[in-house]
Design an enzyme around this catalytic site. Sequence first.
Site, PDB file in Angstrom:
ATOM      1  N   LYS A 261       0.858  -1.191   0.000  1.00 28.65           N
ATOM      2  CA  LYS A 261       0.000   0.000   0.000  1.00 28.65           C
ATOM      3  C   LYS A 261       0.884   1.226   0.000  1.00 28.65           C
ATOM      4  O   LYS A 261       2.029   1.180   0.482  1.00 28.65           O
ATOM      5  CB  LYS A 261      -0.888   0.032   1.255  1.00 28.65           C
ATOM      6  CG  LYS A 261      -2.177   0.808   1.058  1.00 28.65           C
ATOM      7  CD  LYS A 261      -3.207  -0.049   0.346  1.00 28.65           C
ATOM      8  CE  LYS A 261      -4.547   0.588   0.246  1.00 28.65           C
ATOM      9  NZ  LYS A 261      -5.569  -0.409  -0.126  1.00 28.65           N
TER      10      LYS A 261
HETATM   11  N1  GLU Z   1      -7.155   0.048  -3.286  1.00 28.42           N
HETATM   12  C1  GLU Z   1      -7.898  -1.103  -3.675  1.00 28.42           C
HETATM   13  C2  GLU Z   1      -8.006  -2.064  -2.519  1.00 28.42           C
HETATM   14  O1  GLU Z   1      -7.905  -1.691  -1.380  1.00 28.42           O
HETATM   15  C3  GLU Z   1      -7.398  -1.726  -4.968  1.00 28.42           C
HETATM   16  C4  GLU Z   1      -6.006  -2.262  -4.935  1.00 28.42           C
HETATM   17  C5  GLU Z   1      -5.505  -2.755  -6.280  1.00 28.42           C
HETATM   18  O2  GLU Z   1      -6.252  -2.792  -7.240  1.00 28.42           O
HETATM   19  O3  GLU Z   1      -4.316  -3.090  -6.343  1.00 28.42           O
HETATM   20  O4  GLU Z   1      -8.288  -3.224  -2.704  1.00 28.42           O
END
Ligand code: GLU
Length: 433
Positions: free
Chosen positions: A123
């Site tokens: 993240k």
């Molecule tokens: N931010 C989104 C999540 O929390 C998508 C993450 C992604 O597509 O890599 O799942």
Amino acid sequence: MEKTTKENTVATIDSTTSHLRENPFQIARQQLRLVGQTFNIDPNLITVLQECKKAVEVAIPIRMDDGSIRSFQGFRVQHNVARGPSKGGIRYHPDVTLDEVKALSMWMTWKCALMGIPFGGAKGGVICDPKQMSVRELEGMTRRYTSEIITLIGPEKDIPAPDVGTSPREMAWIFDTYSMNKGHSVLGVVTGKPLTVGGSLGRLEATSRGGLYCLLEALKKMDTTPVGQRAAIQGFGNVGSFLAQFLHEEGALVVAISDSGGGIYNPKGIDIPAAIAFKQETGHLRGFRGAEAITNEELILLDCDILAPCALEQVITADNAAKVRAKVIVEGANGPTTPAADDILEDMGVLILPDVLANAGGVVVSYFEWVQGLQEYFWKEDEVNGKLRDIVCKAFEETWALRAQRQTSMRMAAYGLAVMRVAEATTTRGLYP
Ligand code: GLU
């Protein structure tokens, strides 16, 4: 509130207004320890999995429109890569903290493992208020942030995507900055891109579509359908607005919706297409005709059948959980329910479709986008949605079965399946050196 002075050009954030009442990383670790105990996982593996593989903090100095220079603080955390390159979004929000990004990266590891897609978890986040910044400032910040983490990311190692406060526009800037530095287009470096630069059909709606598929399966198990069910949805960004639209199309009665400025409520159901148009036009939901104003706190406690928190973490806590009246909770957001609230809701017999299951549609279609980008061969939308449905429904079935077998909650079952998969990959690979 953000504050800057002439002497101090570092953006500082007043944390008293943060939505994070508990440390999210402590919560994520607590959940992991509980999973370890419940499923008898080797404590040595839990020792490994409760740490993040890599956490980087960067300074992002940019020139603001008024000529001053401000330095924003950014993070990229890679939790685990045992099952493949790390994957996860980038959050732009005033309340971002390193521990929040760590928790979100750990949840991404579990989400990808539960879905059976070949990624680990990561993240990113930047402490900023994107709503107070111009497009030029946001572009500068995104490009500089990308440059600062450029050695960490890449199609074969770590692949960012949108999260709270970011959208396909930011992903296009990341794609472009990375590609300019490499000297050629690298489609696989980031997902959630606009369709014109290698995005996937269905990615924008994917998180909500996955949540809907999950909910439909749960309702089937409860011998019912969405028709006439009263739904309250918190958050009207990418996840909440499409979920409201899909539930409306399925015949549910969306009785309440909200954004960061507050919510609206109509027990007879809100005209969702009209609310979406109103939000697009005015930028808020406040003042939408035919519905009364409510706060985000009130929305959580409304008399409804389905509650979908689709905004931020820790909105259902020990303080309000006992007053929740919904029968099913669909976690469109990451970490909206604290462990203490989980226990209360479980005792009340509320069915929680946990984040790693209910909002995994986004990363599943990100996986499809990555595959399409690597192959430079793009699929039809029906194919994307069909494959998404297969993956989400399979994960739902597996979670449902383990929940029944172990007499536990959906969250414990989902996290259990995920952690066992990551633990198995870690054991199979062995500890280096
Ligand atoms: N931010 C989104 C999540 O929390 C998508 C993450 C992604 O597509 O890599 O799942």
